[in-house]
Write a protein that holds these residues in place. Structure first.
Motif, PDB file in Angstrom:
ATOM      1  N   THR A  47      34.154  19.086   2.233  1.00 16.20           N
ATOM      2  CA  THR A  47      34.353  20.431   2.684  1.00 16.20           C
ATOM      3  C   THR A  47      35.652  20.395   3.871  1.00 16.20           C
ATOM      4  O   THR A  47      36.100  21.446   3.966  1.00 16.20           O
ATOM      5  N   ASN A  55      39.961  16.069  -2.803  1.00 15.99           N
ATOM      6  CA  ASN A  55      39.298  17.257  -3.458  1.00 15.99           C
ATOM      7  C   ASN A  55      40.322  17.359  -4.849  1.00 15.99           C
ATOM      8  O   ASN A  55      40.527  18.197  -5.201  1.00 15.99           O
ATOM      9  N   ASN A 103      25.580  19.391  -2.360  1.00 12.83           N
ATOM     10  CA  ASN A 103      25.691  20.168  -3.556  1.00 12.83           C
ATOM     11  C   ASN A 103      26.863  21.235  -3.460  1.00 12.83           C
ATOM     12  O   ASN A 103      27.130  22.050  -4.252  1.00 12.83           O
ATOM     13  N   CYS A 104      27.449  21.316  -2.518  1.00 13.49           N
ATOM     14  CA  CYS A 104      28.411  22.180  -2.315  1.00 13.49           C
ATOM     15  C   CYS A 104      29.735  21.623  -2.473  1.00 13.49           C
ATOM     16  O   CYS A 104      30.828  22.241  -2.291  1.00 13.49           O
ATOM     17  N   LEU A 105      29.776  20.204  -3.018  1.00  8.61           N
ATOM     18  CA  LEU A 105      30.969  19.649  -3.704  1.00  8.61           C
ATOM     19  C   LEU A 105      31.060  19.407  -4.702  1.00  8.61           C
ATOM     20  O   LEU A 105      30.135  19.805  -5.477  1.00  8.61           O
ATOM     21  N   SER A 106      32.344  19.240  -5.250  1.00 13.72           N
ATOM     22  CA  SER A 106      32.721  19.343  -6.812  1.00 13.72           C
ATOM     23  C   SER A 106      33.375  17.920  -7.207  1.00 13.72           C
ATOM     24  O   SER A 106      34.722  18.315  -7.320  1.00 13.72           O
ATOM     25  N   PRO A 165      30.461  23.879  -7.571  1.00 13.32           N
ATOM     26  CA  PRO A 165      29.856  23.772  -6.247  1.00 13.32           C
ATOM     27  C   PRO A 165      29.049  24.988  -5.773  1.00 13.32           C
ATOM     28  O   PRO A 165      29.356  25.964  -6.227  1.00 13.32           O
TER      29      PRO A 165
END
Length: 395
Positions: free
Chosen positions: A233, A189, A127-130, A41
């Motif tokens: 998030t 998550n 793009n801040c997630l994984s 992320p």
């Protein structure tokens, strides 16, 4: 641990229990099956729609930007300079681009928060997630459950209250250690959720919002595995235990339903193809079962016609007369008709298989000519043909 092994097939888990009694020792190992890791992320700023009053105060305390214009432009995503100027103009006469952020009063901060809730902003990127990834999810399901059929789907990044989220779903049919009916596996998550399943949005969607029968899936008798992973998030947990995701977020509920439907559509096409292949096998088996009776009946009927005294005027064509003569001379027997009917059934079965293959996207001719040949000399070859490919053998 099994659920962790499903969602993280790129990791190896080893559980070992040692007891004073050697017969009670226990070792459980979940092996790694891939080296494909989830994407890393990226660091991101806060989305204006996702902040509350306390967060705004904290950002003002920590910021290095002196005025309101730079604060809005650099502390939040999707706020350009022109957008920041327009927001400041809508805040009222008490605000200007050069207003120092440390001088803002509590009423002014409330006004900024209200405007953030009312204004429209571009959605944040994902793009801040994984997420685990559709490939890893499918591989984990196959590795641990060994299902007969499996389908997976990963949604594009979506947004609720300014927070991006991605829904990854998988549906499997059959497999080992799977009960009849729905077997629901929930992840938030990439962490399994084990308790308070009944009120979860994933459980309610699978039980009440998916009509499994229209996808040729029997909800009561089939062994159905439902896997849903929500990455965000902000996971909207309910309760102090944070063991289930609330069913009151419309965006998440719709995304879960859509992802499961996409999996079911994939499975339906596979199930229909299997049913068609099974029907084709049953049809061929039934035809072969009646071949002896049909051949015997044909032989008896033609034998009676051949034994009749010849009429004054011919009643049959020349070919029919030749056939009757062959029956009289026993050149044509009941086994002859059996062989002919068997060949006809095989031919029809081949043509139906070829038509099925072409409808499935497989051409009768090879898509690419691939030959194995020696470096020197010229040789004769033999082509082995099938509905899906042609193999050229060069001795």
């Amino acid at each position: 641990m099994r659920q962790m092994a499903v969602i993280t097939p790129y990791a190896q888990f080893l559980f070992r229990f040692l007891s004073d009694a050697a017969e009670k020792n226990l070792t459980i190992k979940f092996t790694r099956r891939t080296d494909v890791m989830p994407p890393v992320p990226l660091l991101t700023k806060h989305h204006p729609s996702a902040v509350d009053l306390l967060l705004i105060k904290r950002l003002i305390t920590d910021t290095t930007k002196p005025n309101l214009l730079q604060f809005l432009q650099h502390e939040f995503v999707n706020i350009s300079k022109a957008h920041a100027d327009r927001l400041i103009g809508e805040m009222g006469p008490d605000f200007s681009a050069k207003t120092t952020v440390n001088s803002l009063t509590s009423q002014q901060l409330v006004r900024i928060h209200q405007l953030f809730r009312q204004a429209k902003f571009d959605d944040p990127s994902g793009n801040c997630l994984s997420p685990a990834g559709e490939y890893n999810l499918r591989l984990g399901i196959i590795k641990e459950l060994h299902p007969d059929l499996v389908a997976t789907h990963a949604s594009s990044p979506q947004v609720f209250e300014g927070h991006p989220f991605i829904v990854e779903a998988g549906v499997s049919i059959g497999g080992k250690d799977v009960k009849q009916g729905l077997n629901i596996f929930r992840f938030a998550n990439r962490i399994p959720l084990l308790f308070e399943q009944g009120a979860d949005v994933i459980t309610r969607t699978a039980l009440k919002r998916i009509n499994w029968s229209i996808y040729k899936i029997n909800q009561q008798q089939d062994k159905i595995g439902v896997f849903v992973s929500i990455v965000s998030t902000k996971i909207p947990f309910k309760g102090t235990g944070k063991e289930y995701i609330g069913d009151d977020i419309t965006e998440i509920a719709d995304a879960v339903k859509s992802a499961l439907k996409q999996c079911c559509i994939q499975l339906k096409s596979k199930i229909v193809k299997k049913l068609q292949a099974r029907e084709q096998q049953d049809r061929k088996r039934n035809l072969n079962k009646y071949i002896p009776d049909v051949a015997r009946t044909i032989m008896e009927t033609l034998g009676e016609l051949a034994d009749e005294s010849p009429p004054k005027r011919p009643r049959f064509d020349k070919e029919d007369e030749e056939l009757l003569e062959k029956i009289n001379s026993e050149e044509v027997t009941e086994m002859t008709f059996r062989d002919c009917l068997t060949q006809h059934v095989e031919q029809v079965d081949y043509e139906m298989a070829l038509e099925y293959a072409m409808q499935s996207g497989v051409s009768e001719e090879p898509r690419e000519a691939i030959y194995l040949n020696s470096l020197e000399g010229s040789y004769k070859f033999v082509d082995f043909q099938s509905p899906a490919f042609v193999f050229r053998f060069i001795p």
